[in-house]
Design a protein around this motif. Structure first.
Motif, short mmCIF file in Angstrom:
data_model
loop_
_atom_site.label_atom_id
_atom_site.label_comp_id
_atom_site.label_asym_id
_atom_site.label_seq_id
_atom_site.Cartn_x
_atom_site.Cartn_y
_atom_site.Cartn_z
N SER A 181 1.27 -0.96 0.34
CA SER A 181 0.10 -0.01 0.06
C SER A 181 1.23 1.06 0.21
CB SER A 181 -0.43 -0.19 1.53
OG SER A 181 -1.85 -0.62 1.16
N SER A 182 2.26 1.06 1.04
CA SER A 182 2.51 2.57 1.02
C SER A 182 3.69 2.88 -0.18
CB SER A 182 3.73 1.84 2.00
OG SER A 182 4.36 1.67 1.79
N LYS B 247 2.61 2.55 -2.91
CA LYS B 247 2.14 3.21 -4.22
C LYS B 247 1.98 2.82 -5.70
CE LYS B 247 0.91 7.56 -1.48
NZ LYS B 247 1.19 8.80 -1.94
N LYS C 297 -4.08 -6.13 -2.85
CA LYS C 297 -2.84 -5.81 -2.72
C LYS C 297 -2.48 -7.06 -1.06
CE LYS C 297 -3.40 -0.57 -3.23
NZ LYS C 297 -3.91 -0.04 -2.58
N GLU C 298 -3.67 -7.82 -0.83
CA GLU C 298 -3.39 -8.81 0.55
C GLU C 298 -2.98 -9.77 -0.12
OE1 GLU C 298 -6.71 -7.13 0.13
OE2 GLU C 298 -6.46 -5.82 1.36
#
Length: 90
Positions: free
Chosen positions: A61-62, A64, A72-73
């Motif tokens: 997530s961070s 980007k 994402k998971e």
């Protein structure tokens, strides 16, 4: 007027930590289509392995990065599994 050639790029040795971590990021090129996003992920994974960065669950997530065809998971889980498989060699 002429253009100078680009500077030579020195590759990491195949047994280096950098090479192994960046190969993990390259392995997911079907889910991360932009090469610069894979480089950014590889750099952040390197920092994680060295004990300076965030775990894959946060990195996805961070950083980007553009993710296609997977959540994402799920991507974070796959990256975690790859790190655990290569951890004995890192």
């Amino acid at each position: 007027m002429t253009t100078l050639p680009p500077p030579a790029v020195k590759k990491f040795p195949k047994d280096s930590i950098e090479s192994r971590v960046y190969s993990i990021a390259e392995k997911f090129k079907e889910f991360i289509p932009i090469p610069n996003d894979r480089n950014r992920l590889g750099f952040n994974l390197y920092r994680f392995v060295k004990g300076e960065g965030d775990p894959p669950e946060i990195l996805v997530s961070s950083t980007k990065i553009k993710i296609v065809g997977i959540s994402k998971e799920e991507l974070a889980q796959k990256i975690r599994e790859e790190l655990e498989n290569k951890e004995e060699n890192i």
